[in-house]
Design an enzyme around this catalytic site. Structure first.
Site, PDB file in Angstrom:
ATOM      1  CG  HIS A   1      -0.179  -0.208   2.518  1.00  0.00           C
ATOM      2  ND1 HIS A   1       0.218   0.924   3.057  1.00  0.00           N
ATOM      3  CD2 HIS A   1       0.034  -1.214   3.116  1.00  0.00           C
ATOM      4  CE1 HIS A   1       0.869   0.434   4.358  1.00  0.00           C
ATOM      5  NE2 HIS A   1       0.872  -0.810   4.382  1.00  0.00           N
ATOM      6  N   GLY A   2       0.221   2.460   0.022  1.00  0.00           N
ATOM      7  CA  GLY A   2       1.000   3.669  -0.004  1.00  0.00           C
ATOM      8  C   GLY A   2       2.410   3.499   0.971  1.00  0.00           C
TER       9      GLY A   2
END
Length: 158
Positions: A14-15
């Protein structure tokens, strides 16, 4: 090969993993080790899209990840190893993965869980898995991003 970080994060890539951790650690390969992920075509597609450009991605079962690492398959890589859950990390260690530190990034709260940090809540079985890893000499930490403090999870389990 150098394993730069072993992380438990339910969100996998994810980010924070893609942009913060991977750059901070200088990783050239991300290994996601989870027996269910490798059977889910949609999740495979999403993980491939989420992987940063220029970083190799391996999606493997827990046992295959341990075997590949122990056989030296990623000799030229700086590896970021990600497990979806605590039990997968323990299983990998039980199967022979050499680990000094396992970082808990995001383990969401579930009924019956004990919240030890904002992003980490542990079920009784997860606590037992952590204790087993600690008994094998693995330090288990909770740390969301590199500039956060690295908290020793053992202190929360006393």
């Amino acid at each position: 090969m150098k394993i730069k970080n072993i992380r438990v994060d339910e969100r996998l890539i994810h980010g924070q993993v893609a942009s913060v951790w991977t750059n901070y650690l200088g990783c050239t390969r991300i290994i996601v080790a989870n027996d269910l992920v490798i059977k889910n075509e949609m999740e495979i597609s999403l993980l491939k899209m989420a992987c940063p450009a220029g970083v190799k991605l391996s999606l493997l079962s827990v046992s295959k990840a341990v075997a590949n690492i122990n056989e030296g398959k990623y000799e030229s890589d700086n590896v970021f190893l990600i497990f979806r859950n605590v039990s997968d990390a323990r299983r990998a260690i039980d199967e022979g993965l050499a680990a000094d530190v396992v970082n808990l990034g995001n383990v969401s709260h579930k009924p019956g869980g004990e919240k030890i940090k904002n992003t980490v809540s542990l079920q009784p079985l997860e606590i037992e898995d952590i204790k087993a890893m600690i008994e094998k000499g693995v330090k288990v930490t909770a740390r969301m991003i590199p500039n956060h403090s690295e908290d020793d999870v053992a202190a929360y389990l006393k």
